[in-house]
Design a protein around this motif. Sequence first.
Motif, PDB file in Angstrom:
ATOM      1  N   GLU A  12      54.019  32.711  38.190  1.00  0.00           N
ATOM      2  CA  GLU A  12      54.705  31.578  38.671  1.00  0.00           C
ATOM      3  C   GLU A  12      54.132  30.205  38.064  1.00  0.00           C
ATOM      4  O   GLU A  12      52.811  30.149  37.816  1.00  0.00           O
ATOM      5  CB  GLU A  12      54.551  31.544  40.233  1.00  0.00           C
ATOM      6  N   HIS A 115      44.108  31.582  47.857  1.00  0.00           N
ATOM      7  CA  HIS A 115      45.073  32.270  48.701  1.00  0.00           C
ATOM      8  C   HIS A 115      44.254  32.134  49.867  1.00  0.00           C
ATOM      9  O   HIS A 115      45.112  32.266  51.023  1.00  0.00           O
ATOM     10  CB  HIS A 115      44.958  33.860  48.206  1.00  0.00           C
ATOM     11  N   SER A 135      47.204  41.281  47.025  1.00  0.00           N
ATOM     12  CA  SER A 135      48.338  40.880  46.320  1.00  0.00           C
ATOM     13  C   SER A 135      48.829  41.851  45.199  1.00  0.00           C
ATOM     14  O   SER A 135      48.145  43.103  45.078  1.00  0.00           O
ATOM     15  CB  SER A 135      48.008  39.489  45.669  1.00  0.00           C
ATOM     16  N   GLY A 136      49.417  41.293  44.058  1.00  0.00           N
ATOM     17  CA  GLY A 136      49.684  42.500  42.934  1.00  0.00           C
ATOM     18  C   GLY A 136      48.546  42.935  42.548  1.00  0.00           C
ATOM     19  O   GLY A 136      48.427  43.732  41.501  1.00  0.00           O
ATOM     20  N   GLY A 137      47.416  41.709  42.123  1.00  0.00           N
ATOM     21  CA  GLY A 137      46.403  41.916  41.426  1.00  0.00           C
ATOM     22  C   GLY A 137      45.271  42.215  41.979  1.00  0.00           C
ATOM     23  O   GLY A 137      44.019  42.806  41.595  1.00  0.00           O
ATOM     24  N   GLY A 162      49.498  45.579  46.274  1.00  0.00           N
ATOM     25  CA  GLY A 162      50.955  45.058  45.944  1.00  0.00           C
ATOM     26  C   GLY A 162      51.251  45.856  44.610  1.00  0.00           C
ATOM     27  O   GLY A 162      52.391  45.995  44.614  1.00  0.00           O
ATOM     28  N   PHE A 165      53.056  49.021  45.925  1.00  0.00           N
ATOM     29  CA  PHE A 165      54.063  48.640  46.496  1.00  0.00           C
ATOM     30  C   PHE A 165      55.224  48.629  45.164  1.00  0.00           C
ATOM     31  O   PHE A 165      56.169  49.170  44.976  1.00  0.00           O
ATOM     32  CB  PHE A 165      54.394  47.393  46.986  1.00  0.00           C
ATOM     33  N   GLY A 178      58.300  45.271  44.065  1.00  0.00           N
ATOM     34  CA  GLY A 178      58.645  46.257  44.806  1.00  0.00           C
ATOM     35  C   GLY A 178      58.440  45.983  46.240  1.00  0.00           C
ATOM     36  O   GLY A 178      59.286  46.328  47.378  1.00  0.00           O
ATOM     37  N   GLY A 291      47.956  36.361  50.492  1.00  0.00           N
ATOM     38  CA  GLY A 291      48.529  37.081  49.279  1.00  0.00           C
ATOM     39  C   GLY A 291      49.774  37.689  49.448  1.00  0.00           C
ATOM     40  O   GLY A 291      50.157  37.695  50.496  1.00  0.00           O
ATOM     41  N   GLY A 292      50.279  38.054  48.266  1.00  0.00           N
ATOM     42  CA  GLY A 292      51.660  38.333  48.208  1.00  0.00           C
ATOM     43  C   GLY A 292      51.933  39.477  49.475  1.00  0.00           C
ATOM     44  O   GLY A 292      53.110  39.350  49.948  1.00  0.00           O
ATOM     45  N   ASN A 296      54.414  40.874  54.129  1.00  0.00           N
ATOM     46  CA  ASN A 296      55.012  42.171  54.736  1.00  0.00           C
ATOM     47  C   ASN A 296      55.288  41.980  56.210  1.00  0.00           C
ATOM     48  O   ASN A 296      54.375  41.736  56.950  1.00  0.00           O
ATOM     49  CB  ASN A 296      54.262  43.084  54.302  1.00  0.00           C
ATOM     50  N   THR A 321      52.742  33.987  48.766  1.00  0.00           N
ATOM     51  CA  THR A 321      52.793  34.478  47.274  1.00  0.00           C
ATOM     52  C   THR A 321      52.320  33.186  46.495  1.00  0.00           C
ATOM     53  O   THR A 321      52.035  32.185  47.367  1.00  0.00           O
ATOM     54  CB  THR A 321      54.119  34.731  46.810  1.00  0.00           C
ATOM     55  N   ASP A 322      52.257  33.325  45.204  1.00  0.00           N
ATOM     56  CA  ASP A 322      51.425  32.331  44.310  1.00  0.00           C
ATOM     57  C   ASP A 322      52.141  30.928  44.537  1.00  0.00           C
ATOM     58  O   ASP A 322      53.248  30.540  44.303  1.00  0.00           O
ATOM     59  CB  ASP A 322      51.307  32.808  42.745  1.00  0.00           C
TER      60      ASP A 322
HETATM   61  O1  KG4 Z   1      50.071  36.707  45.391  1.00  0.00           O
HETATM   62  P1  KG4 Z   1      51.241  37.195  44.528  1.00  0.00           P
HETATM   63  O2  KG4 Z   1      52.679  36.281  44.440  1.00  0.00           O
HETATM   64  O3  KG4 Z   1      50.631  37.442  42.933  1.00  0.00           O
HETATM   65  C1  KG4 Z   1      49.545  37.869  42.505  1.00  0.00           C
HETATM   66  O4  KG4 Z   1      48.388  37.082  42.800  1.00  0.00           O
HETATM   67  O5  KG4 Z   1      49.364  39.164  42.613  1.00  0.00           O
HETATM   68  O6  KG4 Z   1      51.500  38.720  45.074  1.00  0.00           O
HETATM   69  C2  KG4 Z   1      52.629  39.561  44.394  1.00  0.00           C
HETATM   70  C3  KG4 Z   1      52.507  40.896  45.004  1.00  0.00           C
HETATM   71  C4  KG4 Z   1      53.509  41.825  44.422  1.00  0.00           C
HETATM   72  O7  KG4 Z   1      52.781  42.983  44.078  1.00  0.00           O
HETATM   73  C5  KG4 Z   1      54.818  41.931  45.490  1.00  0.00           C
HETATM   74  O8  KG4 Z   1      55.472  43.265  45.381  1.00  0.00           O
HETATM   75  C6  KG4 Z   1      53.964  41.855  46.798  1.00  0.00           C
HETATM   76  O9  KG4 Z   1      52.933  40.698  46.387  1.00  0.00           O
HETATM   77  N1  KG4 Z   1      54.624  41.379  47.771  1.00  0.00           N
HETATM   78  C7  KG4 Z   1      54.837  42.259  48.918  1.00  0.00           C
HETATM   79  C8  KG4 Z   1      55.887  41.412  49.743  1.00  0.00           C
HETATM   80  N2  KG4 Z   1      56.221  40.386  49.088  1.00  0.00           N
HETATM   81  C9  KG4 Z   1      55.644  40.198  48.017  1.00  0.00           C
HETATM   82  N3  KG4 Z   1      54.415  43.289  49.312  1.00  0.00           N
HETATM   83  C10 KG4 Z   1      54.967  43.956  50.512  1.00  0.00           C
HETATM   84  N4  KG4 Z   1      55.691  43.121  51.291  1.00  0.00           N
HETATM   85  C11 KG4 Z   1      56.248  42.168  50.901  1.00  0.00           C
HETATM   86  N5  KG4 Z   1      57.353  41.626  51.661  1.00  0.00           N
END
Ligand code: KG4
Length: 357
Positions: A12, A115, A135-137, A162, A165, A178, A291-292, A296, A321-322
């Motif tokens: 992003e 975050h 988060s994803g990372g 993440g 997921f 996911g 974090g992302g 949830n 999210t970011d």
């Molecule tokens: O914080 P973020 O935008 O980026 C990172 O710093 O990684 O997180 C993105 C992550 C992805 O793995 C995405 O699948 C997860 O957050 N994510 C979720 C949801 N929305 C985004 N995981 C579970 N439930 C959600 N509703």
Amino acid sequence: MRILGIESSCDETAAAVVEDGVSILSSVVASQLATHARYGGVVPELASREHLRAIVPVVRAALEEAKSTYPDLAAIAATIGPGLVGSLLVGLTFAKSLSFARGIPLIGVNHIEGHIHAAILNARVEFPAVALIVSGGHTHLFEVTEGFRYKLIGKTRDDAAGEAFDKVAKLLGFGYPGGPVIDELAPHGNPRAVKFTLAKMKGNALDFSFSGLKTAVLRWTEARELDDEIRARKELLAENPKPSAEEWLAVTPPATLDLLASFQRTVIEELLRRAVSAAEEMDARALIVSGGVACNSGLRAATEELHLPFPVYFPSKALSTDNAAMIAAAAFPKLERGEFTDLNAAASANLTLAEYN
Ligand code: KG4
Ligand code: ZN
């Protein structure tokens, strides 16, 4: 005191203006999801290219929306790590050039600290607090004390929550990312239908592991004939990159919905039992979840149902999210303390916020 925040650590490109660390005057996020979705994950080279394209208009939009000009800014904050180095460099270099050209101090911010600040932007948090960053990372547990001092108390030894997921969704043909899809479909399945074993950690019991769960999902799918439904979902995605819940449900049989619900419940259990036991151990006065994955709904509901004896802070979904508002907010205490960053500072892909003691 206004801070311009810039975030470009992953996929992003974001800019925001935040006043006094608490009021978001603007928060602009240009998502690259459409670029990466068809590859099933973030492609670093494409990410850098998209950041280059977006950075100037995104920063301009954030300033315009905040009705701010450069002389209004007390500092420019940019994510300095961790993240994809080619992506970080775009935002950081842009921030450095602005800082140099306009004579505005630069503040480098750790993405993870961003975050944490997203969750407590306008809250008066009492310390010590436990912060769960998912988060994803990243999947990290920190102890946070007065003045935003951090101590690492747990982290994932393999996949981030993440990422689990994302991998499960990809395996089943739900595309990328996911988390949002699984979150939407999980309430349609039985979360107790598939029994997954919880990870037992040797050494630090507050560490996380999701690779066993991911393998268990893989074994579950291998034991069944899912090719037709997976193909149907991939076809649906090819026609429509953002299917509605009804469209997904039409190509997802009950057994797969049960799997999704059970998988999500297990991830939530893994996260919460460690966060809660950390909070109990240190007599925490607050729990921060960000974090992302903090988007949830199941995680939010399960946290509420625990009726914890201290407040729990989740960011709004947009700030989970970011985004760059969190970067500007995290920079505010540093501005107050006069902690500025040298223009020679390098972006750091593996920057840590804190280590184990
Ligand atoms: O914080 P973020 O935008 O980026 C990172 O710093 O990684 O997180 C993105 C992550 C992805 O793995 C995405 O699948 C997860 O957050 N994510 C979720 C949801 N929305 C985004 N995981 C579970 N439930 C959600 N509703
Ligand atoms: Zn992030």
